[in-house]
Design a protein around this motif. Structure first.
Motif, PDB file in Angstrom:
ATOM      1  N   ASN A  38       0.836  -1.202   0.000  1.00 55.30           N
ATOM      2  CA  ASN A  38       0.000   0.000   0.000  1.00 55.30           C
ATOM      3  C   ASN A  38       0.870   1.249   0.000  1.00 55.30           C
ATOM      4  O   ASN A  38       0.585   2.210  -0.724  1.00 55.30           O
ATOM      5  CB  ASN A  38      -0.927  -0.002   1.219  1.00 55.30           C
ATOM      6  CG  ASN A  38      -2.005   1.065   1.113  1.00 55.30           C
ATOM      7  OD1 ASN A  38      -1.710   2.249   1.245  1.00 55.30           O
ATOM      8  ND2 ASN A  38      -3.230   0.652   0.856  1.00 55.30           N
ATOM      9  N   ARG A  39       1.942   1.233   0.761  1.00 55.80           N
ATOM     10  CA  ARG A  39       2.813   2.420   0.781  1.00 55.80           C
ATOM     11  C   ARG A  39       3.493   2.610  -0.568  1.00 55.80           C
ATOM     12  O   ARG A  39       3.789   3.732  -0.982  1.00 55.80           O
ATOM     13  CB  ARG A  39       3.824   2.334   1.929  1.00 55.80           C
ATOM     14  CG  ARG A  39       3.190   2.460   3.316  1.00 55.80           C
ATOM     15  CD  ARG A  39       4.233   2.763   4.390  1.00 55.80           C
ATOM     16  NE  ARG A  39       5.306   1.781   4.391  1.00 55.80           N
ATOM     17  CZ  ARG A  39       5.237   0.599   5.015  1.00 55.80           C
ATOM     18  NH1 ARG A  39       4.150   0.274   5.700  1.00 55.80           N
ATOM     19  NH2 ARG A  39       6.234  -0.258   4.941  1.00 55.80           N
ATOM     20  N   ALA A  40       3.728   1.497  -1.266  1.00 57.89           N
ATOM     21  CA  ALA A  40       4.287   1.621  -2.617  1.00 57.89           C
ATOM     22  C   ALA A  40       3.279   2.316  -3.531  1.00 57.89           C
ATOM     23  O   ALA A  40       3.638   3.224  -4.298  1.00 57.89           O
ATOM     24  CB  ALA A  40       4.653   0.240  -3.165  1.00 57.89           C
ATOM     25  N   LEU A  41       2.010   1.915  -3.416  1.00 56.13           N
ATOM     26  CA  LEU A  41       0.948   2.579  -4.202  1.00 56.13           C
ATOM     27  C   LEU A  41       0.900   4.070  -3.876  1.00 56.13           C
ATOM     28  O   LEU A  41       0.788   4.919  -4.748  1.00 56.13           O
ATOM     29  CB  LEU A  41      -0.412   1.968  -3.844  1.00 56.13           C
ATOM     30  CG  LEU A  41      -0.857   0.707  -4.577  1.00 56.13           C
ATOM     31  CD1 LEU A  41      -2.118   0.164  -3.935  1.00 56.13           C
ATOM     32  CD2 LEU A  41      -1.103   0.987  -6.059  1.00 56.13           C
ATOM     33  N   GLU A  42       0.994   4.343  -2.605  1.00 51.40           N
ATOM     34  CA  GLU A  42       0.927   5.726  -2.127  1.00 51.40           C
ATOM     35  C   GLU A  42       2.096   6.553  -2.635  1.00 51.40           C
ATOM     36  O   GLU A  42       1.981   7.764  -2.788  1.00 51.40           O
ATOM     37  CB  GLU A  42       0.986   5.675  -0.601  1.00 51.40           C
ATOM     38  CG  GLU A  42      -0.113   6.375   0.107  1.00 51.40           C
ATOM     39  CD  GLU A  42       0.229   6.482   1.592  1.00 51.40           C
ATOM     40  OE1 GLU A  42       0.774   5.504   2.156  1.00 51.40           O
ATOM     41  OE2 GLU A  42      -0.026   7.544   2.158  1.00 51.40           O
ATOM     42  N   SER A  43       3.207   5.875  -2.879  1.00 50.86           N
ATOM     43  CA  SER A  43       4.418   6.592  -3.279  1.00 50.86           C
ATOM     44  C   SER A  43       4.434   6.926  -4.762  1.00 50.86           C
ATOM     45  O   SER A  43       5.303   7.670  -5.211  1.00 50.86           O
ATOM     46  CB  SER A  43       5.662   5.754  -2.953  1.00 50.86           C
ATOM     47  OG  SER A  43       5.679   5.444  -1.598  1.00 50.86           O
ATOM     48  N   LEU A  44       3.496   6.366  -5.490  1.00 46.77           N
ATOM     49  CA  LEU A  44       3.447   6.687  -6.917  1.00 46.77           C
ATOM     50  C   LEU A  44       2.901   8.097  -7.083  1.00 46.77           C
ATOM     51  O   LEU A  44       2.141   8.578  -6.240  1.00 46.77           O
ATOM     52  CB  LEU A  44       2.542   5.677  -7.636  1.00 46.77           C
ATOM     53  CG  LEU A  44       3.090   4.259  -7.667  1.00 46.77           C
ATOM     54  CD1 LEU A  44       2.008   3.273  -8.083  1.00 46.77           C
ATOM     55  CD2 LEU A  44       4.285   4.174  -8.613  1.00 46.77           C
ATOM     56  N   PRO A  45       3.306   8.773  -8.151  1.00 44.75           N
ATOM     57  CA  PRO A  45       2.826  10.137  -8.334  1.00 44.75           C
ATOM     58  C   PRO A  45       1.307  10.167  -8.464  1.00 44.75           C
ATOM     59  O   PRO A  45       0.712   9.290  -9.088  1.00 44.75           O
ATOM     60  CB  PRO A  45       3.505  10.589  -9.633  1.00 44.75           C
ATOM     61  CG  PRO A  45       4.021   9.367 -10.272  1.00 44.75           C
ATOM     62  CD  PRO A  45       4.199   8.332  -9.232  1.00 44.75           C
ATOM     63  N   LEU A  76      -6.020   3.797  -9.748  1.00 46.27           N
ATOM     64  CA  LEU A  76      -6.882   2.614  -9.743  1.00 46.27           C
ATOM     65  C   LEU A  76      -6.785   1.846  -8.433  1.00 46.27           C
ATOM     66  O   LEU A  76      -7.633   1.024  -8.129  1.00 46.27           O
ATOM     67  CB  LEU A  76      -6.521   1.715 -10.923  1.00 46.27           C
ATOM     68  CG  LEU A  76      -6.782   2.363 -12.288  1.00 46.27           C
ATOM     69  CD1 LEU A  76      -6.160   1.551 -13.401  1.00 46.27           C
ATOM     70  CD2 LEU A  76      -8.267   2.543 -12.521  1.00 46.27           C
ATOM     71  N   GLY A  77      -5.753   2.118  -7.674  1.00 43.61           N
ATOM     72  CA  GLY A  77      -5.632   1.511  -6.358  1.00 43.61           C
ATOM     73  C   GLY A  77      -5.299   0.035  -6.416  1.00 43.61           C
ATOM     74  O   GLY A  77      -4.907  -0.498  -7.465  1.00 43.61           O
ATOM     75  N   GLY A  78      -5.461  -0.613  -5.268  1.00 35.80           N
ATOM     76  CA  GLY A  78      -5.086  -2.015  -5.175  1.00 35.80           C
ATOM     77  C   GLY A  78      -6.299  -2.901  -4.982  1.00 35.80           C
ATOM     78  O   GLY A  78      -7.410  -2.423  -4.780  1.00 35.80           O
ATOM     79  N   LEU A  79      -6.065  -4.186  -5.061  1.00 36.61           N
ATOM     80  CA  LEU A  79      -7.118  -5.173  -4.878  1.00 36.61           C
ATOM     81  C   LEU A  79      -6.727  -6.091  -3.726  1.00 36.61           C
ATOM     82  O   LEU A  79      -5.609  -6.606  -3.693  1.00 36.61           O
ATOM     83  CB  LEU A  79      -7.289  -5.987  -6.165  1.00 36.61           C
ATOM     84  CG  LEU A  79      -8.207  -7.207  -6.089  1.00 36.61           C
ATOM     85  CD1 LEU A  79      -9.666  -6.773  -5.953  1.00 36.61           C
ATOM     86  CD2 LEU A  79      -8.040  -8.094  -7.325  1.00 36.61           C
ATOM     87  N   ALA A  80      -7.647  -6.253  -2.789  1.00 40.08           N
ATOM     88  CA  ALA A  80      -7.420  -7.181  -1.691  1.00 40.08           C
ATOM     89  C   ALA A  80      -8.376  -8.352  -1.855  1.00 40.08           C
ATOM     90  O   ALA A  80      -9.586  -8.153  -1.876  1.00 40.08           O
ATOM     91  CB  ALA A  80      -7.646  -6.498  -0.353  1.00 40.08           C
ATOM     92  N   VAL A  81      -7.844  -9.559  -1.969  1.00 47.72           N
ATOM     93  CA  VAL A  81      -8.683 -10.731  -2.192  1.00 47.72           C
ATOM     94  C   VAL A  81      -8.848 -11.504  -0.888  1.00 47.72           C
ATOM     95  O   VAL A  81      -7.859 -11.792  -0.218  1.00 47.72           O
ATOM     96  CB  VAL A  81      -8.058 -11.649  -3.258  1.00 47.72           C
ATOM     97  CG1 VAL A  81      -8.908 -12.897  -3.453  1.00 47.72           C
ATOM     98  CG2 VAL A  81      -7.895 -10.887  -4.566  1.00 47.72           C
ATOM     99  N   GLY A  82     -10.083 -11.814  -0.559  1.00 48.59           N
ATOM    100  CA  GLY A  82     -10.327 -12.626   0.630  1.00 48.59           C
ATOM    101  C   GLY A  82     -11.239 -11.905   1.596  1.00 48.59           C
ATOM    102  O   GLY A  82     -11.576 -10.743   1.403  1.00 48.59           O
ATOM    103  N   PRO A  83     -11.659 -12.630   2.636  1.00 50.59           N
ATOM    104  CA  PRO A  83     -12.621 -12.050   3.569  1.00 50.59           C
ATOM    105  C   PRO A  83     -12.051 -10.890   4.375  1.00 50.59           C
ATOM    106  O   PRO A  83     -12.788 -10.075   4.899  1.00 50.59           O
ATOM    107  CB  PRO A  83     -12.988 -13.221   4.487  1.00 50.59           C
ATOM    108  CG  PRO A  83     -11.883 -14.202   4.329  1.00 50.59           C
ATOM    109  CD  PRO A  83     -11.302 -14.008   2.976  1.00 50.59           C
TER     110      PRO A  83
END
Lengths: 487, 412
Positions: free
Chosen positions: B145-152, B160-167
């Protein structure tokens, strides 16, 4: 972390939370440190602790039983009208098209009456209020007393829309205000409540010699009279006869819920219908009750509320619920004595439970009922998706204790074997896993074990949680641990 | 044998990324300026419970392996022969898809890898693995998540953000950047491993509950078997079952393949804690590895055109003891494998500075000694896929990790 040896004595905080309450919340154990009994007594003294107020904006979806029943009556009428209208239309269409009656077109699924599901909405709002109350309680002793009495005087939503709409209101109006008051008052409120009169068919019961009885050729329904004696007060086998049941049914005639037309009073309210009441004196348990209209039943209820068999019956059930399936006779005797001496003071009875040495010394061997289990999970999990009311209701259905829907007037079982069943345990496993998966910030499950169970967690439980391969599994193991299942 | 001591040889891109451009281009993703219009994707699979790297990818060429791993050691001969990767390592026969990808140079293994964590607690180990911090106790945000946040801001991957799979959302992708949650319909299913653990606890502490639960589980199994005798038609399974893993990957692939779908995803598969009857080429671990292999296959199929730009990395909190224990399983250890797959992976290689398995070569005389840092692998993937600079990676994504250099050249 100190691992206690097998010689650990009973942890009184765990007893308070499990035997008396609804399970610890994170941080809850600290508040009880020092004097768990005082925390339980404090709940008994807190003003209005059992009440759910309609004035609270959080309870905007709730209605009093009379309004709830009226809403249900209106919805039922509307459904009937729409059904008739549709039947008419179908008949017309059939008449113009059909040549062969055997070729009936299948019913259109879209042709269902579009009446709002008032009863379901009310039920959900009531369920949410109850679950929120369970979540917010400090220890939950008073809530447990509410569930005990609500199950003792149960009604079932399966009876039909009227009870579905009013089951929650019944508990709020007839149980909660009296749970720390007098048994005789609760008994009166319960037996006169429209939900109960409807559930146990007193609505249909007509005195054979009453004006209505002579005119309409209808007669007694003994259901309410029998269940009051058998389940609510004296208890089965306490010596009353069939003649007593029949006589009591006569005494109770006229206690009704006002119908939709409002001829007897505000629709959905509790009324006395003198036209349906069996006239004359009546004998119950050897005592003659002179004709007095609705006062006749009031006098009879007042007496049986104070009957020694009632004291014994209530004492046994309470001790069974809070101490053990086979309650120690001394505990039952003491509760019965307090019941009699205090004239059925339920606060005194609850305080006696707290003071009872057996309650603190006997091992926690009973199973949490499904509702207690679900409440304990919600309290341990804290706020979050695991606490959605709809999910809790689904869990209760799966576990065989659907809210306000017991299999019969004797309520849900209070015996360990009923809940420690094969299917039940399998479903608890599924629920524990699901609940654990929905807690976003579990923290360290070992810390949670300390916070929820405390120092008397067995070394085996401690090890199982510590060795879990993930936080979710660790939490699920905690929720399945004997120390979490037993109370 | 290809014992590739990963000495970073400066490729053109490596120079570009870690050289003078470092600070000026710190936030500029590589693909944004790439001529080939790449649309990179990164999928992280967390294997919870500590995967036995020596049973997933066996060092069959190591003379000490068979003795240590005993009955569950992989072998190149016999009815369930392991699938050779090179002359030294072979992958568990339960992973034919991975072996094929490896041959096609779309899969790679980093062996003898571990995070900086050297204790043996699952919870703490997973904290370190997923939070990206040097030590346990950081559970608010994960490195992905911090890697996503670090993108410009405005970058497609970040938007588009990330995907979390599972309950539940795995820690690795929890944080401030937007994350879409998705779980296969049939979840959650009863976790078989959980059931076994609860039964074990009951047998010691509450025999009556043990009897009841065992009966309940038996009845459940019978009911499933009853349905035309085929469990296969009822692929309901948690994320610790082969069917569940496959199903999760299938659904995730659909979401990730979409033009407006998330480019970064995290999945967590449970069940890798194999203390008892671990099995080798067949058995419990092999079943799980088969599930992971199925997930790779589903991603390959489901991502279609996007597969060529995709990197999948499977990581676990630590490894297991080199020697099997008294119950034909393995206990918590240290060094293990990182599995890489995807069209973007420069595959066909087992990257290992092999430490050997002689007693003196083992970590604390019991575990495969770690010679590669998992964070280096992850840093390399993030740098190559999304152009994150070494500085951002060492400062924000994996705090206090400047000593761990990104492992470059993992991506084509």
């Amino acid at each position: 972390m100190a691992v206690p040896g097998p010689e650990t004595t009973q942890d009184e905080i765990l007893v308070a939370f499990n035997r008396f309450g609804l399970g610890a919340r994170p941080g809850g154990r600290d508040k009880l440190a020092g004097d768990p009994r005082a925390a339980l007594r404090a709940e008994l003294k807190a003003p209005d602790i059992a009440l759910i107020s309609l004035d609270d904006p959080a309870h905007a979806g709730l209605k009093g039983s009379t309004s709830a029943i009226q809403a249900s009556m209106a919805a039922t009428m509307q459904r009937k009208l729409e059904r008739n209208l549709m039947a008419e239309r179908t008949a017309k269409a059939d008449a113009s098209q059909m040549t062969d009656a055997s070729q009936m077109p299948p019913a259109q699924p879209s042709a269902k009456p579009a009446v709002p599901r008032v009863e379901a909405e009310l039920f959900r709002a009531e369920a949410k209020a109850r679950l929120d109350k369970a979540l917010q309680a400090e220890v939950g002793f008073v809530e447990r007393l509410v569930y005990f009495w609500s199950n003792h005087f149960c009604v079932s939503a399966a009876k039909g829309p009227i009870v579905r709409a009013s089951a929650g209101a019944f508990e709020r109006e007839a149980i909660r205000p009296f749970v720390l008051g007098r048994f005789a008052d609760m008994l009166m409120a319960v037996e006169r409540h429209p939900a109960m009169l409807f559930y146990l068919d007193n609505q249909q019961s007509i005195g054979p010699d009453s004006r209505a009885g002579r005119k309409r050729q209808r007669g007694l329904n003994e259901n309410l009279a029998r269940e009051i004696l058998e389940l609510h007060t004296l208890g089965v086998g306490s010596g009353y006869t069939q003649a007593d049941v029949t006589s009591f049914a006569r005494i109770l005639t006229g206690w009704m819920m006002a119908g939709r037309e409002g001829r007897l009073g505000e629709p959905g309210s509790s009324v006395f219908n003198a036209n349906a009441h069996e006239p004359g004196d009546a004998v119950l348990l050897g005592k003659t009750y002179p004709a007095a209209g609705m006062g006749q039943a009031e006098a009879a209820l007042s007496d049986i509320a104070r009957h020694p068999a009632t004291a014994q019956h209530i004492a046994t059930n309470l001790a069974r619920h809070f101490i053990s399936d086979e309650p120690p006779p001394a505990a039952v005797a003491r509760l019965a004595k307090v019941f009699t001496r205090s004239d059925g003071n339920l606060r005194a009875l609850a305080a006696t439970l707290i003071d009872m040495p057996e309650a603190w010394s006997m091992p926690l061997t009973k199973m949490r009922s499904p509702f207690d289990y679900v409440a304990a999970i919600r309290r341990a999990a804290g706020p979050g998706p695991a606490n959605a009311p709809g999910q809790s209701l689904r869990w209760l259905n799966a576990l065989g204790e659907p809210l306000w829907q017991p299999p019969g007037p004797n309520g849900f079982s209070d015996q360990t074997d009923s809940w420690a069943s094969a299917e039940g345990m399998k479903i608890r496993l599924d629920i524990a896993w699901q609940a654990a998966g929905q807690v976003n910030d579990i923290g360290n499950p070992n810390d949670m074990l300390d916070a929820i169970i405390g120092p008397s967690a067995s070394p085996e439980t401690r090890q199982a949680v510590a060795r879990a391969e993930s936080r979710q599994q660790g939490l699920a193991l905690l929720l399945m641990a004997p120390e979490f299942q037993r109370r | 044998m290809s014992l590739l001591c990963e000495t970073p040889h400066p490729s053109r891109r490596a120079v570009l990324m870690t050289g003078g451009a470092l600070f000026a281009w710190a936030y500029l993703p590589r693909f944004a300026r790439a001529a080939d219009n790449r649309d990179p994707r990164l999928i992280v699979i967390v294997l919870r419970g500590a995967l036995d790297g020596l049973s997933a990818v066996g060092p069959v060429g190591d003379p000490d392996y068979a003795g240590l791993h005993g009955d569950i050691a992989l072998s190149l001969t016999g009815p369930h022969a392991a699938l050779p990767l090179d002359g030294f390592f072979a992958v568990n026969p339960a992973m034919p898809v991975f072996a094929r990808l490896f041959r096609d140079k779309q899969a790679a293994v980093v062996h003898a890898a571990a995070t900086g964590y050297r204790e043996r607690s699952h919870f703490d180990g997973q904290d370190v693995l997923e939070s990206g911090y040097a030590g346990p106790g950081h559970v608010a945000t994960g490195w992905l998540n911090r890697a996503l946040e670090s993108l410009p801001a405005g970058d497609r991957v970040a938007t588009l953000g990330g995907l979390a799979v599972g309950p539940s959302t795995p820690l690795v992708i929890r944080g401030a950047a937007p994350v879409l949650g998705w779980a296969p319909q049939s979840l959650p299913a009863p976790a078989r491993d959980l059931a076994a653990r609860v039964l074990d606890l009951y047998q010691h502490r509450d025999p009556a509950l043990a009897v009841a639960l065992q009966k309940g589980l038996d009845a459940d199994r019978m009911a499933l078997d009853d349905q035309m005798g085929a469990k296969a038609i009822n692929p309901k399974g948690g994320l610790d079952s082969a069917a569940g893993m496959r199903q999760a990957a299938q659904g995730a692939a659909k979401l990730i393949a979409a033009d407006d779908g998330p480019r970064v995803a995290a999945l967590a598969f449970d069940g890798w804690d194999t203390h008892v009857n671990e099995g080798g080429a067949t058995g419990r671990l092999a079943t799980l590895l088969g599930g992971l292999d199925g997930a790779f296959e589903e991603f390959e199929k489901g991502l279609g055109e996007r597969w060529k730009d995709t990197a999948i990395v499977a990581i676990t909190e630590f490894g297991r003891t080199a020697q099997i224990n008294g119950t034909v399983g393995t206990d918590h250890g240290t060094g293990t494998v990182v599995l890489l797959a995807g069209g973007a992976i420069k595959g066909g290689r087992v990257i290992a500075d092999w430490p050997g398995l002689k007693p003196a070569q083992l970590y604390e005389q019991r575990d495969l000694a770690p010679t590669s840092d998992v964070r280096g692998v992850l840093k390399g993937l993030l740098a190559d896929q999304f152009g994150l600079s070494a500085a951002v990676l060492s400062d924000k994504v994996f705090p206090e990790s400047s000593a761990v250099k990104p492992m470059r050249d993992l991506v084509t």
